[in-house]
Design a protein around this motif. Structure first.
Motif, PDB file in Angstrom:
ATOM      1  N   PRO A   1       1.978 -11.728  -3.890  1.00  0.00           N
ATOM      2  CA  PRO A   1       1.213 -10.494  -4.147  1.00  0.00           C
ATOM      3  C   PRO A   1       0.641  -9.825  -2.901  1.00  0.00           C
ATOM      4  O   PRO A   1       0.690  -8.600  -2.788  1.00  0.00           O
ATOM      5  CB  PRO A   1       0.108 -10.960  -5.091  1.00  0.00           C
ATOM      6  N   ILE A   2       0.148 -10.585  -1.963  1.00  0.00           N
ATOM      7  CA  ILE A   2      -0.442  -9.973  -0.767  1.00  0.00           C
ATOM      8  C   ILE A   2       0.643  -9.277   0.059  1.00  0.00           C
ATOM      9  O   ILE A   2       0.392  -8.234   0.669  1.00  0.00           O
ATOM     10  CB  ILE A   2      -1.225 -11.003   0.084  1.00  0.00           C
TER      11      ILE A   2
ATOM     12  N   PHE B   1       8.381  -7.515  -3.592  1.00  0.00           N
ATOM     13  CA  PHE B   1       7.528  -8.349  -2.750  1.00  0.00           C
ATOM     14  C   PHE B   1       6.275  -8.790  -3.506  1.00  0.00           C
ATOM     15  O   PHE B   1       5.791  -9.900  -3.327  1.00  0.00           O
ATOM     16  CB  PHE B   1       7.125  -7.600  -1.471  1.00  0.00           C
ATOM     17  N   PHE B   2       5.748  -7.931  -4.366  1.00  0.00           N
ATOM     18  CA  PHE B   2       4.541  -8.269  -5.121  1.00  0.00           C
ATOM     19  C   PHE B   2       4.809  -9.408  -6.101  1.00  0.00           C
ATOM     20  O   PHE B   2       3.930 -10.245  -6.339  1.00  0.00           O
ATOM     21  CB  PHE B   2       4.013  -7.037  -5.869  1.00  0.00           C
TER      22      PHE B   2
ATOM     23  N   ILE C   1       0.723  -5.403   1.319  1.00  0.00           N
ATOM     24  CA  ILE C   1       0.961  -5.089   2.735  1.00  0.00           C
ATOM     25  C   ILE C   1       2.172  -4.164   2.884  1.00  0.00           C
ATOM     26  O   ILE C   1       2.176  -3.265   3.718  1.00  0.00           O
ATOM     27  CB  ILE C   1       1.151  -6.391   3.551  1.00  0.00           C
ATOM     28  N   TRP C   2       3.205  -4.341   2.067  1.00  0.00           N
ATOM     29  CA  TRP C   2       4.406  -3.507   2.129  1.00  0.00           C
ATOM     30  C   TRP C   2       4.123  -2.086   1.649  1.00  0.00           C
ATOM     31  O   TRP C   2       4.756  -1.133   2.096  1.00  0.00           O
ATOM     32  CB  TRP C   2       5.506  -4.137   1.281  1.00  0.00           C
ATOM     33  N   LEU C   3       3.176  -1.929   0.726  1.00  0.00           N
ATOM     34  CA  LEU C   3       2.893  -0.625   0.130  1.00  0.00           C
ATOM     35  C   LEU C   3       2.447   0.398   1.175  1.00  0.00           C
ATOM     36  O   LEU C   3       2.875   1.551   1.143  1.00  0.00           O
ATOM     37  CB  LEU C   3       1.822  -0.770  -0.960  1.00  0.00           C
TER      38      LEU C   3
END
Length: 141
Positions: A110-111, A105-106, A115-117
């Motif tokens: 990147p955002i 996703f990054f 957010i997924w992290l």
């Protein structure tokens, strides 16, 4: 079902749903993704296929793999009311499996990776909370 277990269940369903959307996007747009990665080709490309078309099978395989991981997370979350002890281990393993998707996703947005992290880390931590251990261990709360 205690509140931390309910939150973990919702979190796993949200993560699984987002992964399912990603998997479906990979399946339906495999040539576009492959073309973005491997390029259009040039004059040395054979007459009938471009590198994107030739490598689209890899993207389809990745999409099926992502859908399988999403199904694993959603199925585990749906089985929480059975209180089987192995479900806690499955939820913990799913959290570790969801973590590498942060990189994917990054790379795209990147955002979205940042957010997924947070939910991915929460999916690792929440199965080890005392309430979760007690719920899946059939111990009174």
């Amino acid at each position: 079902m205690p509140q931390p277990v309910k939150r973990l269940r919702v979190l796993m369903m949200v993560l699984g749903g987002m992964q399912a959307v990603l998997g479906l996007a990979l399946l339906t747009n495999s040539v576009a993704f492959a073309t973005a990665i491997w390029g259009e080709g040039d004059v040395s490309t054979p007459c009938c296929t471009t590198p994107g078309e030739a490598h689209s099978g890899i993207i389809v395989f990745a999409g099926v793999l992502v859908l399988a991981v999403a199904a694993w997370g959603i199925t585990t979350a749906l089985k929480f009311p059975t209180r089987h002890p192995n479900l806690r281990v499955s939820a913990f393993a799913y959290g570790w499996t969801a973590l590498p998707f942060t990189l994917a996703f990054f790379e795209v947005v990147p955002i979205l990776g940042v957010i997924w992290l947070v939910p991915a880390i929460l999916a690792i931590v929440r199965p080890n909370q005392p309430e979760s251990r007690a719920w899946f261990g059939h111990q009174p709360l």
